[in-house]
Write a protein that holds these residues in place. Sequence first.
Motif, PDB file in Angstrom:
ATOM      1  N   GLU A  22     -44.126  22.003 -46.538  1.00 33.73           N
ATOM      2  CA  GLU A  22     -43.812  21.671 -45.142  1.00 33.73           C
ATOM      3  C   GLU A  22     -44.213  20.212 -44.926  1.00 33.73           C
ATOM      4  OE1 GLU A  22     -45.569  22.923 -40.811  1.00 33.73           O
ATOM      5  OE2 GLU A  22     -45.489  24.472 -42.366  1.00 33.73           O
ATOM      6  N   LYS A  23     -43.261  19.408 -44.453  1.00 35.43           N
ATOM      7  CA  LYS A  23     -43.481  17.966 -44.298  1.00 35.43           C
ATOM      8  C   LYS A  23     -43.300  17.568 -42.842  1.00 35.43           C
ATOM      9  CE  LYS A  23     -41.607  13.674 -46.250  1.00 35.43           C
ATOM     10  NZ  LYS A  23     -40.614  13.161 -47.196  1.00 35.43           N
ATOM     11  N   ARG A  24     -44.268  16.810 -42.319  1.00 29.87           N
ATOM     12  CA  ARG A  24     -44.173  16.321 -40.939  1.00 29.87           C
ATOM     13  C   ARG A  24     -44.393  14.813 -40.950  1.00 29.87           C
ATOM     14  NH1 ARG A  24     -47.846  16.099 -35.905  1.00 29.87           N
ATOM     15  NH2 ARG A  24     -49.552  16.246 -37.399  1.00 29.87           N
TER      16      ARG A  24
END
Length: 129
Positions: A2-4
């Motif tokens: 998961e990339k933010r």
Amino acid sequence: MEKRIINPWQWQDQRSYVQAVEIKQATATLYCSGQAAVDANGRSSTADMRSQLIEALQNLEQVITEAGYECQGIVRLNIYSTSTAELFTCFDVFQDWIAKHGIQQASTVLEVKGLFETLNVELEATVVK
């Protein structure tokens, strides 16, 4: 994974980087040594900055691919150069490569007194999947 992306401002978008990248639930992380314009026989390039940047990007991509990762997974990409003024005359090469792979990475550009032998630019990356 998961990339933010964290970008409190907009101006960095024109410079092809982001202010911060948060990764949650990464399955693996690859820490790449600095990649420069060194050929398969270990010879350092004596070419101009543009040519060296192209070769350094190709070498970085090869290391990432052979490790079983994708360039899109780059979350940090530091650039070391013997002349940031000269680097920015060919920064379009870097920006095109970033766009081609859909990379959104934290970056630092550093001007250094010298690099190994005749090298003018070196790229250091962290890649996740």
